[in-house]
Motif scaffolding. Structure first.
Motif, short mmCIF file in Angstrom:
data_model
loop_
_atom_site.label_atom_id
_atom_site.label_comp_id
_atom_site.label_asym_id
_atom_site.label_seq_id
_atom_site.Cartn_x
_atom_site.Cartn_y
_atom_site.Cartn_z
N VAL A 121 -82.59 -43.27 8.71
CA VAL A 121 -83.90 -42.86 8.72
C VAL A 121 -84.40 -42.40 7.26
O VAL A 121 -85.34 -42.84 6.78
CB VAL A 121 -84.21 -41.75 9.43
CG1 VAL A 121 -85.68 -41.04 9.29
CG2 VAL A 121 -83.81 -41.90 10.90
N LEU A 122 -83.38 -42.06 6.41
CA LEU A 122 -83.59 -41.59 5.07
C LEU A 122 -83.71 -42.89 4.13
O LEU A 122 -84.57 -42.88 3.16
CB LEU A 122 -82.65 -40.61 4.44
CG LEU A 122 -82.54 -39.22 5.25
CD1 LEU A 122 -81.42 -38.50 4.58
CD2 LEU A 122 -83.48 -38.54 4.80
N ASP A 123 -82.98 -43.96 4.41
CA ASP A 123 -83.12 -45.25 3.80
C ASP A 123 -84.58 -45.62 4.07
O ASP A 123 -85.22 -46.12 3.01
CB ASP A 123 -82.05 -46.11 4.34
CG ASP A 123 -80.62 -45.82 3.96
OD1 ASP A 123 -80.33 -45.01 3.04
OD2 ASP A 123 -79.62 -46.28 4.64
N SER A 124 -84.86 -45.72 5.06
CA SER A 124 -86.49 -46.14 5.30
C SER A 124 -87.52 -45.39 4.55
O SER A 124 -88.55 -45.93 4.00
CB SER A 124 -86.55 -46.20 6.93
OG SER A 124 -85.89 -47.01 7.87
N ILE A 125 -87.28 -43.85 4.53
CA ILE A 125 -88.24 -43.19 3.86
C ILE A 125 -88.36 -43.53 2.27
O ILE A 125 -89.13 -43.63 1.62
CB ILE A 125 -87.79 -41.90 4.01
CG1 ILE A 125 -88.03 -41.50 5.42
CG2 ILE A 125 -88.68 -40.99 3.02
CD1 ILE A 125 -87.65 -39.87 5.94
N GLU A 126 -86.98 -43.78 1.81
CA GLU A 126 -86.92 -43.95 0.38
C GLU A 126 -87.48 -45.62 0.10
O GLU A 126 -88.21 -45.75 -0.94
CB GLU A 126 -85.36 -44.25 0.00
CG GLU A 126 -85.14 -44.53 -1.48
CD GLU A 126 -85.70 -43.71 -2.37
OE1 GLU A 126 -86.08 -43.97 -3.64
OE2 GLU A 126 -85.92 -42.38 -1.98
N MET A 127 -87.36 -46.60 1.03
CA MET A 127 -87.78 -47.91 0.95
C MET A 127 -89.48 -47.58 0.96
O MET A 127 -90.22 -48.44 0.15
CB MET A 127 -87.40 -48.77 2.04
CG MET A 127 -86.08 -49.28 1.78
SD MET A 127 -85.65 -50.53 3.05
CE MET A 127 -86.60 -51.68 2.58
N ALA A 128 -89.91 -46.89 1.63
CA ALA A 128 -91.53 -46.58 1.78
C ALA A 128 -92.08 -45.75 0.63
O ALA A 128 -93.24 -46.11 0.02
CB ALA A 128 -91.77 -45.62 3.22
N ARG A 129 -91.16 -44.95 -0.01
CA ARG A 129 -91.74 -44.42 -1.19
C ARG A 129 -91.86 -45.56 -2.30
O ARG A 129 -92.70 -45.45 -3.13
CB ARG A 129 -90.46 -43.23 -1.51
CG ARG A 129 -91.14 -42.35 -2.83
CD ARG A 129 -89.92 -41.26 -3.28
NE ARG A 129 -90.08 -40.25 -2.29
CZ ARG A 129 -89.25 -39.93 -1.15
NH1 ARG A 129 -88.26 -40.80 -1.04
NH2 ARG A 129 -89.60 -38.95 -0.26
N GLN A 130 -90.72 -46.20 -2.40
CA GLN A 130 -90.64 -47.36 -3.39
C GLN A 130 -91.86 -48.27 -3.42
O GLN A 130 -92.27 -48.68 -4.48
CB GLN A 130 -89.68 -48.06 -3.42
CG GLN A 130 -88.04 -47.26 -3.66
CD GLN A 130 -86.88 -48.01 -3.72
OE1 GLN A 130 -87.02 -49.20 -3.40
NE2 GLN A 130 -85.79 -47.39 -3.87
N HIS A 131 -92.40 -48.63 -2.22
CA HIS A 131 -93.53 -49.47 -1.98
C HIS A 131 -94.86 -48.63 -2.01
O HIS A 131 -95.93 -49.17 -1.77
CB HIS A 131 -93.38 -50.04 -0.70
CG HIS A 131 -92.21 -51.19 -0.74
ND1 HIS A 131 -90.95 -50.94 -0.49
CD2 HIS A 131 -92.37 -52.51 -0.85
CE1 HIS A 131 -90.39 -51.73 -0.68
NE2 HIS A 131 -91.18 -52.92 -0.81
N GLY A 132 -94.80 -47.32 -2.27
CA GLY A 132 -95.93 -46.50 -2.42
C GLY A 132 -96.71 -46.27 -1.21
O GLY A 132 -97.87 -46.03 -1.10
N GLU A 133 -95.73 -46.07 0.01
CA GLU A 133 -96.41 -45.78 1.27
C GLU A 133 -96.48 -44.49 1.70
O GLU A 133 -97.04 -43.97 2.63
CB GLU A 133 -95.71 -46.58 2.29
CG GLU A 133 -95.85 -48.17 2.30
CD GLU A 133 -94.84 -49.14 3.33
OE1 GLU A 133 -94.43 -48.22 4.06
OE2 GLU A 133 -94.87 -50.18 2.94
N LEU A 134 -95.92 -43.51 0.68
CA LEU A 134 -96.13 -42.20 1.14
C LEU A 134 -97.24 -41.59 0.28
O LEU A 134 -96.88 -40.77 -0.59
CB LEU A 134 -94.50 -41.37 0.70
CG LEU A 134 -93.58 -41.91 1.56
CD1 LEU A 134 -92.07 -41.17 1.06
CD2 LEU A 134 -93.67 -41.83 3.11
#
Length: 251
Positions: A121-134
């Motif tokens: 779950v933390l990996d998915s959150i980090e990927m979302a942060r890198q793609h500007g989705e947060l």
């Protein structure tokens, strides 16, 4: 007055010693029997220390032995009970220490299992942060922040960044990608961050590594391999060019 009258009568002596009425031999016998019964109840089942005494004759190597007194028997009983209590106390302390250690181990195993399930779950959150989705104020951002707080509460931290020195104990090298300016073997790309629970590595960081850049600053004096090579190359070119043009002009 006769001489016998100068002596107290036995009844008078009993009155002075025991009270107003003479002591009754039956009462004395009853009291002794009660004391004997109480003593027997106390020492019941206690094996007295009679080393060197023949149990059948009651005699020792130096002759007949006197039976142990009540005081010695009670002292023996007290010493044995004290030793039993000390042994029980030591066993209880060891038991409590073992229970506390097992409880801590069980807690660590439970926390480790929870955070292991939380890492994807933390990996998915980090990927979302890198793609500007947060985006700030979005519901997904609030959920990500809440999960990050839970991870921090259990002392779960991530590691692995571009430019840090490669450590085979915490990094897993998957490929080699050059990193300009690297003076040591360094992380050039992070494919998947690693996680630690306290000081324990749960998952190494999966990275690409780079060998030291030969053109990077390595001596700390401001000189670079590129500058030194270029200067020498330029001087050699000019020397060759001068010597080459001169024969051409002569011809």
């Amino acid at each position: 007055m006769s001489d016998n009258e100068n002596f107290d009568k036995p009844e008078d002596a009993d009155r002075r010693d025991g009270g107003d009425s003479p002591a009754d031999p039956a009462d004395r016998a009853t009291g002794r029997a009660s004391d004997d019964q109480a003593f027997n109840d106390i020492v019941e089942g206690v094996e007295l220390n009679t080393d060197g005494v023949d149990q059948s004759t009651g005699s020792g190597p130096e002759g007949p032995a006197d039976p142990p007194s009540r005081e010695s028997q009670l002292a023996t009983l007290l010493a044995e009970r004290t030793e039993d209590l000390q042994r029980l106390q030591a066993e209880y302390v060891n038991y409590k220490r073992r229970v506390d250690r097992d409880r801590d181990l069980a807690r660590q195993v439970g926390v480790r299992k929870v955070v292991a399930d939380l890492m994807p779950v933390l990996d998915s959150i980090e990927m979302a942060r890198q793609h500007g989705e947060l985006e700030e104020g979005s519901g997904f951002r609030a959920v990500a922040d809440a999960i990050a707080k839970v991870a921090a509460a259990h002392d779960l931290t991530s590691f692995g960044a571009v430019g840090e020195e490669f450590d085979p104990h915490v990094h897993e090298a998957l490929m080699q990608v050059p990193l300009p300016g690297a003076t040591v073997t360094s992380v050039s790309q992070v494919m998947q961050p690693g996680y630690k629970l306290g000081d324990q590595v749960l998952r190494p960081a999966r990275v690409a590594v780079s060998d030291p850049d030969p053109n990077a600053v390595s001596d700390g004096n401001g000189s670079t391999g590129t500058g030194s090579t270029g200067s020498n190359g330029s001087g050699a070119s000019e020397a060759d060019g001068g010597s080459g043009q001169s024969p051409a002009g002569d011809n």
